[in-house]
Design a protein around this motif. Sequence first.
Motif, short mmCIF file in Angstrom:
data_model
loop_
_atom_site.label_atom_id
_atom_site.label_comp_id
_atom_site.label_asym_id
_atom_site.label_seq_id
_atom_site.Cartn_x
_atom_site.Cartn_y
_atom_site.Cartn_z
N UNK A 69 -15.71 -2.30 -6.65
CA UNK A 69 -15.69 -1.40 -5.49
C UNK A 69 -16.28 -2.06 -4.24
N UNK A 70 -17.24 -2.96 -4.43
CA UNK A 70 -17.75 -3.70 -3.27
C UNK A 70 -16.61 -4.48 -2.63
N UNK A 118 -20.19 9.04 -21.16
CA UNK A 118 -19.68 9.87 -20.07
C UNK A 118 -20.58 9.82 -18.83
N UNK A 119 -21.88 9.81 -19.02
CA UNK A 119 -22.80 9.73 -17.87
C UNK A 119 -22.58 8.43 -17.10
N UNK A 120 -22.33 7.35 -17.82
CA UNK A 120 -22.08 6.05 -17.18
C UNK A 120 -20.72 6.07 -16.49
N UNK A 121 -19.74 6.70 -17.11
CA UNK A 121 -18.41 6.82 -16.49
C UNK A 121 -18.52 7.59 -15.16
N UNK A 122 -19.31 8.66 -15.16
CA UNK A 122 -19.51 9.45 -13.93
C UNK A 122 -20.23 8.61 -12.87
N UNK A 123 -21.19 7.80 -13.30
CA UNK A 123 -21.87 6.90 -12.37
C UNK A 123 -20.86 5.91 -11.77
N UNK A 124 -19.94 5.45 -12.60
CA UNK A 124 -18.89 4.54 -12.13
C UNK A 124 -18.00 5.18 -11.09
N UNK A 125 -17.70 6.47 -11.29
CA UNK A 125 -16.86 7.20 -10.32
C UNK A 125 -17.55 7.27 -8.96
N UNK A 126 -18.87 7.37 -8.95
CA UNK A 126 -19.62 7.43 -7.68
C UNK A 126 -19.37 6.18 -6.84
N UNK A 127 -19.09 5.06 -7.50
CA UNK A 127 -18.81 3.82 -6.76
C UNK A 127 -17.51 3.93 -5.95
N UNK A 128 -16.67 4.89 -6.31
CA UNK A 128 -15.40 5.09 -5.60
C UNK A 128 -15.53 6.07 -4.43
N UNK A 129 -16.74 6.47 -4.09
CA UNK A 129 -16.95 7.52 -3.10
C UNK A 129 -16.22 7.30 -1.78
#
Length: 194
Positions: A69-70, A118-129
């Motif tokens: 994402x960076x 799932x918590x890590x997957x949700x954290x990963x989604x935050x990178x797509x903000x």
Amino acid sequence: MAKLQKSIDKRNALVKATIELVNNNGFHATPMSKIAKMAKVSPATIYLYFENKQDLLNQTYIDVKAEYTKYAFETYDSSMSVAYGFEIIWKRISNFKLNECEEAMFLAQCDNTPIIDEAIRQEGIKHLQPLLDLWERGKKEGIIKPISDYLLYAYAINPLSFLMMTQNRGSFKLTKENIEEAFQAAWSSIKLCK
């Protein structure tokens, strides 16, 4: 300082070995002993950096997602128009997926299996903000279809994983023209027709 760099190098070697072994063997056929051997560290060293195999996989996923994402958002600015901003992000994502194949393949496996918590997957989604914010602005402005972000991602971004896998197998060679056609198809799939 040299000790700190050595520690960073060992952790990076473990992450790199995890990516390569998971890509080649799958999650379940990647024991910690193989990861340690490929990283050229003792198996006990892994536990200095990671609690267990699940933690190693989760942290590797987050590290790669952050790198991805960076890169994707590096040249994007939220003041860009929705259409231009999406084009910039999409083309950066395609460039990453087609040129950083190991990392992109690892992310594709993680995103399509239940092995990542799932918590890590949700954290990963935050990178797509930034992308999610762009889509939200596009929906408000009547430019992007008012549908779930998951559907937008499925139609606009996920096809890049298919193209990456197809190119890696040697079935299809992507040219600049193909990439432009793929971008136009992605944009057409999410833009609101007026």
